[in-house]
Scaffold this motif. Structure first.
Motif, short mmCIF file in Angstrom:
data_model
loop_
_atom_site.label_atom_id
_atom_site.label_comp_id
_atom_site.label_asym_id
_atom_site.label_seq_id
_atom_site.Cartn_x
_atom_site.Cartn_y
_atom_site.Cartn_z
N SER A 105 0.86 -1.18 0.00
CA SER A 105 0.00 0.00 0.00
C SER A 105 0.90 1.22 0.00
O SER A 105 2.05 1.17 0.45
CB SER A 105 -0.96 0.00 1.18
OG SER A 105 -0.25 -0.11 2.39
N PHE A 106 0.38 2.32 -0.52
CA PHE A 106 1.17 3.54 -0.69
C PHE A 106 0.56 4.67 0.13
O PHE A 106 -0.65 4.87 0.12
CB PHE A 106 1.22 3.94 -2.16
CG PHE A 106 1.79 2.87 -3.05
CD1 PHE A 106 3.14 2.63 -3.11
CD2 PHE A 106 0.95 2.07 -3.83
CE1 PHE A 106 3.66 1.65 -3.91
CE2 PHE A 106 1.46 1.08 -4.64
CZ PHE A 106 2.83 0.87 -4.69
N VAL A 107 1.40 5.40 0.83
CA VAL A 107 0.98 6.59 1.55
C VAL A 107 1.31 7.78 0.66
O VAL A 107 2.46 7.98 0.28
CB VAL A 107 1.72 6.72 2.90
CG1 VAL A 107 1.31 8.00 3.60
CG2 VAL A 107 1.44 5.50 3.77
N THR A 108 0.29 8.55 0.28
CA THR A 108 0.48 9.67 -0.64
C THR A 108 0.21 10.99 0.08
O THR A 108 -0.53 11.05 1.06
CB THR A 108 -0.44 9.56 -1.86
OG1 THR A 108 -1.79 9.51 -1.42
CG2 THR A 108 -0.13 8.31 -2.68
N VAL A 109 0.84 12.04 -0.43
CA VAL A 109 0.61 13.39 0.07
C VAL A 109 0.37 14.31 -1.12
O VAL A 109 0.83 14.05 -2.23
CB VAL A 109 1.80 13.91 0.91
CG1 VAL A 109 1.95 13.11 2.18
CG2 VAL A 109 3.09 13.88 0.13
N GLY A 110 -0.36 15.39 -0.91
CA GLY A 110 -0.63 16.35 -1.97
C GLY A 110 -1.86 15.99 -2.77
O GLY A 110 -2.50 14.96 -2.55
#
Length: 83
Positions: A9-14
């Motif tokens: 799983s990926f933690v994204t920002v923005g």
């Protein structure tokens, strides 16, 4: 018998054009290969590897997970169990 895979799983920002992956989370999972119904390679977020979506079962009892291994690697693990 079970095979060991890594869920991803990926933690994204923005948002929008500034959206980027902050970190990748890998967790081990044990899966019975006889329950796999479909494997499909999907493009991961930018700067991340492609991921494989595994679908099992059907209807309310079915589900899916995203793993780091490619379908070819998963098939190799399964064929190693049957030899």
């Amino acid at each position: 018998m079970l095979i060991k895979l890594n869920t991803v799983s990926f933690v994204t920002v923005g948002h929008g054009a500034t959206k980027k992956v902050e970190r990748t989370i890998l967790e081990p999972i044990w899966l019975n290969p006889t329950h796999i119904a479909k494997m499909e390679l999907q493009q991961g977020p930018e700067d991340c590897p492609d991921i494989t979506e595994i679908t099992w079962g059907a209807g309310r009892l079915g589900g899916h997970i995203h793993v780091l291994e490619t379908p070819e690697q998963i098939i190799s693990l399964i064929s190693g169990l049957t030899q």
